[in-house]
Design a protein around this motif. Structure first.
Motif, PDB file in Angstrom:
ATOM      1  N   PRO A 191     -47.789  -7.093 -22.636  1.00  0.00           N
ATOM      2  CA  PRO A 191     -47.753  -5.967 -23.307  1.00  0.00           C
ATOM      3  C   PRO A 191     -48.926  -5.483 -24.017  1.00  0.00           C
ATOM      4  N   GLY A 192     -49.612  -4.089 -23.799  1.00  0.00           N
ATOM      5  CA  GLY A 192     -50.952  -3.999 -24.307  1.00  0.00           C
ATOM      6  C   GLY A 192     -51.028  -2.494 -23.504  1.00  0.00           C
ATOM      7  N   PRO A 193     -52.105  -1.885 -24.246  1.00  0.00           N
ATOM      8  CA  PRO A 193     -52.732  -0.502 -23.820  1.00  0.00           C
ATOM      9  C   PRO A 193     -52.873  -0.476 -22.388  1.00  0.00           C
ATOM     10  N   ARG A 194     -52.735   0.394 -21.831  1.00  0.00           N
ATOM     11  CA  ARG A 194     -53.010   0.771 -20.361  1.00  0.00           C
ATOM     12  C   ARG A 194     -53.806   2.163 -20.314  1.00  0.00           C
ATOM     13  N   PRO A 195     -55.381   2.012 -20.696  1.00  0.00           N
ATOM     14  CA  PRO A 195     -55.945   3.383 -20.646  1.00  0.00           C
ATOM     15  C   PRO A 195     -56.024   3.947 -18.893  1.00  0.00           C
ATOM     16  N   ALA A 196     -56.008   3.500 -18.116  1.00  0.00           N
ATOM     17  CA  ALA A 196     -55.777   4.073 -16.939  1.00  0.00           C
ATOM     18  C   ALA A 196     -54.634   4.644 -16.612  1.00  0.00           C
ATOM     19  N   ALA A 197     -53.534   4.505 -17.507  1.00  0.00           N
ATOM     20  CA  ALA A 197     -52.162   5.127 -17.038  1.00  0.00           C
ATOM     21  C   ALA A 197     -51.903   5.959 -18.394  1.00  0.00           C
ATOM     22  N   ASN A 198     -52.698   7.162 -18.361  1.00  0.00           N
ATOM     23  CA  ASN A 198     -52.387   8.214 -19.526  1.00  0.00           C
ATOM     24  C   ASN A 198     -52.466   7.592 -20.864  1.00  0.00           C
ATOM     25  N   ASN A 199     -53.259   6.371 -21.276  1.00  0.00           N
ATOM     26  CA  ASN A 199     -53.290   5.964 -22.505  1.00  0.00           C
ATOM     27  C   ASN A 199     -51.926   5.430 -22.972  1.00  0.00           C
ATOM     28  N   SER A 200     -51.154   4.713 -22.081  1.00  0.00           N
ATOM     29  CA  SER A 200     -49.791   4.317 -22.366  1.00  0.00           C
ATOM     30  C   SER A 200     -49.908   2.729 -22.958  1.00  0.00           C
ATOM     31  N   ARG A 201     -48.952   2.408 -23.302  1.00  0.00           N
ATOM     32  CA  ARG A 201     -48.657   0.786 -23.453  1.00  0.00           C
ATOM     33  C   ARG A 201     -47.538   0.457 -22.426  1.00  0.00           C
ATOM     34  N   GLY A 202     -47.881  -0.822 -21.945  1.00  0.00           N
ATOM     35  CA  GLY A 202     -47.001  -1.207 -20.709  1.00  0.00           C
ATOM     36  C   GLY A 202     -46.865  -2.567 -20.888  1.00  0.00           C
ATOM     37  N   ALA A 203     -46.045  -3.304 -20.030  1.00  0.00           N
ATOM     38  CA  ALA A 203     -45.978  -4.776 -19.743  1.00  0.00           C
ATOM     39  C   ALA A 203     -45.146  -5.049 -18.349  1.00  0.00           C
ATOM     40  N   TYR A 204     -45.635  -5.791 -17.873  1.00  0.00           N
ATOM     41  CA  TYR A 204     -45.179  -6.333 -16.345  1.00  0.00           C
ATOM     42  C   TYR A 204     -44.532  -7.717 -16.440  1.00  0.00           C
ATOM     43  N   LEU A 205     -43.480  -7.565 -15.605  1.00  0.00           N
ATOM     44  CA  LEU A 205     -42.613  -9.182 -15.438  1.00  0.00           C
ATOM     45  C   LEU A 205     -42.391  -9.074 -13.977  1.00  0.00           C
ATOM     46  N   TYR A 206     -42.290 -10.442 -13.565  1.00  0.00           N
ATOM     47  CA  TYR A 206     -41.553 -10.725 -12.224  1.00  0.00           C
ATOM     48  C   TYR A 206     -40.072 -11.245 -12.582  1.00  0.00           C
ATOM     49  N   ASP A 207     -39.262 -10.778 -11.879  1.00  0.00           N
ATOM     50  CA  ASP A 207     -37.812 -10.916 -11.885  1.00  0.00           C
ATOM     51  C   ASP A 207     -37.475 -12.056 -11.599  1.00  0.00           C
ATOM     52  N   PRO A 208     -36.365 -13.007 -11.705  1.00  0.00           N
ATOM     53  CA  PRO A 208     -36.078 -14.488 -11.090  1.00  0.00           C
ATOM     54  C   PRO A 208     -36.319 -14.494  -9.679  1.00  0.00           C
ATOM     55  N   GLU A 209     -36.405 -13.306  -8.957  1.00  0.00           N
ATOM     56  CA  GLU A 209     -36.599 -13.350  -7.426  1.00  0.00           C
ATOM     57  C   GLU A 209     -38.018 -13.093  -7.000  1.00  0.00           C
ATOM     58  N   GLY A 210     -38.939 -12.628  -7.758  1.00  0.00           N
ATOM     59  CA  GLY A 210     -40.270 -12.253  -7.789  1.00  0.00           C
ATOM     60  C   GLY A 210     -40.466 -10.850  -7.563  1.00  0.00           C
ATOM     61  N   ASN A 211     -39.318 -10.082  -7.961  1.00  0.00           N
ATOM     62  CA  ASN A 211     -39.958  -8.590  -7.911  1.00  0.00           C
ATOM     63  C   ASN A 211     -40.477  -8.093  -9.027  1.00  0.00           C
ATOM     64  N   LYS A 212     -41.461  -7.433  -8.978  1.00  0.00           N
ATOM     65  CA  LYS A 212     -42.360  -6.988  -9.921  1.00  0.00           C
ATOM     66  C   LYS A 212     -41.625  -5.602 -10.610  1.00  0.00           C
ATOM     67  N   ILE A 213     -41.396  -5.717 -11.890  1.00  0.00           N
ATOM     68  CA  ILE A 213     -41.080  -4.380 -12.719  1.00  0.00           C
ATOM     69  C   ILE A 213     -41.885  -4.465 -13.901  1.00  0.00           C
ATOM     70  N   CYS A 214     -41.895  -3.319 -14.584  1.00  0.00           N
ATOM     71  CA  CYS A 214     -42.791  -2.812 -15.665  1.00  0.00           C
ATOM     72  C   CYS A 214     -41.911  -1.949 -16.672  1.00  0.00           C
ATOM     73  N   ALA A 215     -42.449  -1.831 -17.851  1.00  0.00           N
ATOM     74  CA  ALA A 215     -42.008  -0.896 -18.874  1.00  0.00           C
ATOM     75  C   ALA A 215     -42.956  -0.249 -19.229  1.00  0.00           C
ATOM     76  N   PHE A 216     -43.004   1.289 -19.586  1.00  0.00           N
ATOM     77  CA  PHE A 216     -44.289   1.821 -19.822  1.00  0.00           C
ATOM     78  C   PHE A 216     -43.872   2.836 -21.034  1.00  0.00           C
ATOM     79  N   ASN A 217     -44.393   2.904 -22.220  1.00  0.00           N
ATOM     80  CA  ASN A 217     -44.343   4.011 -23.171  1.00  0.00           C
ATOM     81  C   ASN A 217     -45.387   5.034 -23.069  1.00  0.00           C
ATOM     82  N   PHE A 218     -45.312   6.328 -22.427  1.00  0.00           N
ATOM     83  CA  PHE A 218     -46.316   7.255 -22.562  1.00  0.00           C
ATOM     84  C   PHE A 218     -46.362   8.033 -23.732  1.00  0.00           C
ATOM     85  N   LYS A 219     -47.293   7.751 -24.588  1.00  0.00           N
ATOM     86  CA  LYS A 219     -47.608   8.360 -25.924  1.00  0.00           C
ATOM     87  C   LYS A 219     -47.897   9.923 -25.562  1.00  0.00           C
TER      88      LYS A 219
END
Length: 128
Positions: free
Chosen positions: A100-128
């Motif tokens: 988790p951390g700021p993502r300046p390239a994505a409209n100054n949002s905060r996001g985090a990325y995970l791989y699920d148990p099968e290896g699919n990449k998912i993320c969650a973003f809060n756009f301020k």
């Protein structure tokens, strides 16, 4: 509220493991289990909103595999929800794909990325 998506389907080889992971990471985002067909699939959504995330054993009978270059992005209601999403994922079979951390390239949002148990990449973003 309408959505640009009707549904998003994610294949899994182990529905029990997937259920534990997705219950944990989707709850802080306000997304809940809305339907389950035991041993076949389950679906998540938000009350009053279109769009579903469906976890399923592939119907062609072949193994589920992660898509290289595909990321499933989910909206988080707050920075705290991004953090809980990430921690819950790591604690429930997921792997780090970006703390988790700021993502300046994505409209100054905060996001985090995970791989699920099968290896699919998912993320969650809060756009301020």
């Amino acid at each position: 509220m309408s959505s640009i998506l009707t549904h998003l389907t994610i294949g899994s080889n182990d529905l029990k493991k997937a259920r534990i992971f997705y219950d944990a990471v989707l709850e802080p985002l306000g997304i809940k289990l809305i339907r389950e067909v035991e041993g076949q699939r389950f679906a998540y959504g938000k009350d009053g909103e279109e769009g579903r995330i469906i976890i399923v054993k592939p119907i062609n009978g072949e193994a589920a595999t992660a898509g290289n270059g595909i990321t499933i992005g989910l909206a988080a209601p707050s920075d705290e929800a991004v953090d809980v999403f990430y921690k819950a994922g790591l604690a429930n079979g997921g792997k780090d794909a970006g703390e988790p951390g700021p993502r300046p390239a994505a409209n100054n949002s905060r996001g985090a990325y995970l791989y699920d148990p099968e290896g699919n990449k998912i993320c969650a973003f809060n756009f301020k």
